[in-house]
Design a protein around this motif. Structure first.
Motif, PDB file in Angstrom:
ATOM      1  N   THR A  79       0.885  -1.165   0.000  1.00 30.78           N
ATOM      2  CA  THR A  79       0.000   0.000   0.000  1.00 30.78           C
ATOM      3  C   THR A  79       0.916   1.206   0.000  1.00 30.78           C
ATOM      4  OG1 THR A  79      -1.689  -1.183   1.244  1.00 30.78           O
ATOM      5  CG2 THR A  79      -1.816   1.218   1.237  1.00 30.78           C
ATOM      6  N   TYR A 109     -11.032   8.676   6.561  1.00 33.89           N
ATOM      7  CA  TYR A 109     -11.345   8.437   5.153  1.00 33.89           C
ATOM      8  C   TYR A 109     -11.628   9.740   4.419  1.00 33.89           C
ATOM      9  CZ  TYR A 109     -11.242   3.526   6.133  1.00 33.89           C
ATOM     10  OH  TYR A 109     -10.805   2.279   6.473  1.00 33.89           O
ATOM     11  N   VAL A 122     -12.462   7.034  -1.239  1.00 40.32           N
ATOM     12  CA  VAL A 122     -11.462   6.485  -2.150  1.00 40.32           C
ATOM     13  C   VAL A 122     -10.040   6.585  -1.581  1.00 40.32           C
ATOM     14  CG1 VAL A 122     -11.076   8.622  -3.458  1.00 40.32           C
ATOM     15  CG2 VAL A 122     -10.869   6.394  -4.605  1.00 40.32           C
ATOM     16  N   TYR A 143      -7.362   3.900  -2.787  1.00 38.05           N
ATOM     17  CA  TYR A 143      -7.835   2.656  -3.382  1.00 38.05           C
ATOM     18  C   TYR A 143      -7.739   2.809  -4.892  1.00 38.05           C
ATOM     19  CZ  TYR A 143      -9.943   1.319   1.095  1.00 38.05           C
ATOM     20  OH  TYR A 143     -10.152   0.966   2.402  1.00 38.05           O
ATOM     21  N   HIS A 145      -9.264   1.020  -7.211  1.00 34.32           N
ATOM     22  CA  HIS A 145     -10.408   0.458  -7.947  1.00 34.32           C
ATOM     23  C   HIS A 145     -11.006   1.409  -8.984  1.00 34.32           C
ATOM     24  CE1 HIS A 145     -10.507  -3.136  -5.478  1.00 34.32           C
ATOM     25  NE2 HIS A 145     -10.338  -2.365  -4.424  1.00 34.32           N
ATOM     26  N   PRO A 158      -5.741  -3.296  -8.655  1.00 38.48           N
ATOM     27  CA  PRO A 158      -6.117  -3.182  -7.242  1.00 38.48           C
ATOM     28  C   PRO A 158      -6.172  -4.538  -6.546  1.00 38.48           C
ATOM     29  CG  PRO A 158      -7.851  -2.297  -8.686  1.00 38.48           C
ATOM     30  CD  PRO A 158      -6.809  -2.909  -9.559  1.00 38.48           C
ATOM     31  N   GLN A 159      -5.809  -4.538  -5.284  1.00 35.07           N
ATOM     32  CA  GLN A 159      -5.950  -5.726  -4.459  1.00 35.07           C
ATOM     33  C   GLN A 159      -7.432  -6.071  -4.363  1.00 35.07           C
ATOM     34  OE1 GLN A 159      -4.319  -5.131  -0.551  1.00 35.07           O
ATOM     35  NE2 GLN A 159      -4.445  -7.291  -0.001  1.00 35.07           N
ATOM     36  N   SER A 162     -13.028  -5.146  -0.822  1.00 43.37           N
ATOM     37  CA  SER A 162     -13.395  -3.740  -0.654  1.00 43.37           C
ATOM     38  C   SER A 162     -12.646  -3.059   0.484  1.00 43.37           C
ATOM     39  CB  SER A 162     -14.900  -3.636  -0.399  1.00 43.37           C
ATOM     40  OG  SER A 162     -15.232  -4.339   0.788  1.00 43.37           O
ATOM     41  N   TYR A 164      -9.036  -3.849   1.544  1.00 39.25           N
ATOM     42  CA  TYR A 164      -7.590  -3.706   1.395  1.00 39.25           C
ATOM     43  C   TYR A 164      -7.251  -2.755   0.255  1.00 39.25           C
ATOM     44  CZ  TYR A 164      -7.713  -7.743   4.404  1.00 39.25           C
ATOM     45  OH  TYR A 164      -7.968  -8.597   5.443  1.00 39.25           O
ATOM     46  N   GLY A 165      -6.170  -2.019   0.426  1.00 43.36           N
ATOM     47  CA  GLY A 165      -5.806  -1.008  -0.555  1.00 43.36           C
ATOM     48  C   GLY A 165      -4.466  -1.221  -1.216  1.00 43.36           C
ATOM     49  N   TRP A 167      -1.636  -2.298  -4.006  1.00 41.03           N
ATOM     50  CA  TRP A 167      -1.515  -2.126  -5.455  1.00 41.03           C
ATOM     51  C   TRP A 167      -0.638  -3.248  -5.993  1.00 41.03           C
ATOM     52  CZ3 TRP A 167      -0.228   3.718  -6.522  1.00 41.03           C
ATOM     53  CH2 TRP A 167      -1.265   4.528  -6.034  1.00 41.03           C
TER      54      TRP A 167
END
Length: 185
Positions: A79, A109, A122, A143, A145, A158-159, A162, A164-165, A167
């Motif tokens: 990450t 967030y 995001v 993230y 996504h 992306p990993q 919803s 985990y972030g 790459w």
């Protein structure tokens, strides 16, 4: 943090089976130029990332840096935490809620917003990280996504999941935590 919160963190930390000391039988072999995420430690390590990282939202450049921190943890693709000074902060809007990482502490967030368009939650940051994660205090992670992200010019995948972030880049061998059946990794 209260004693109860510390106890909860310690309980979460003690649950991890894989800690980067050995690879499970299902770990993918590494190809030349690759590293295995199963060799990353737990607790995670923070490594300065010198490759250029670019984050785009459509045609809009959100961030560009050569000063990110990579958080490398067993079974996870890194990450990347980008210095806030290298992010178009005018696009960031804090949102309520949060979560707690047993290694990094309480997370905040962020939405990306431009005009009437936005991407909800995001990004996240650790404004008051736990001991060992202090370099992340002035950084933010995204993230991938709904964004176009590159590391050293390589496209990011992306990993899975919803939460985990990480790459995924071509220099990594998995499998990676986040997909079905990986919650115990």
């Amino acid at each position: 943090m209260t004693q109860d919160e510390w106890d909860q963190l310690e309980m979460a930390r003690s649950q991890w089976r894989w800690r980067g000391n050995d690879r499970p039988a299902f770990a993918e072999p590494t190809a030349p130029g690759q590293v295995s995420v199963w060799d990353f430690p737990r607790p995670p390590e923070l490594v300065r990332e010198e490759r250029e990282i670019v984050v785009r939202w459509g045609v809009l450049e959100v961030a560009r840096t050569r000063g990110a921190w990579a958080v490398r943890e067993t079974a996870h693709p890194p990450t990347f935490y980008l210095p806030l000074c290298d992010v178009q902060q005018v696009l960031l809007r804090p949102v309520g809620g949060g979560s707690v990482c047993e290694w990094k502490g309480p997370a905040r967030y962020w939405d990306l917003v431009q005009g009437d368009q936005g991407l909800a939650q995001v990004a996240w940051s650790y404004p008051q990280p736990l001991a060992g994660a202090e370099p992340l205090a002035e950084c933010i992670a995204f993230y991938a996504h709904d964004l176009h992200c590159t590391v050293g010019g390589a496209e990011v995948v992306p990993q899975a999941g919803s939460f985990y972030g990480g790459w995924i880049t071509p220099d990594l061998a998995g499998p990676f935590k986040g997909g079905p059946g990986s919650s115990g990794w």
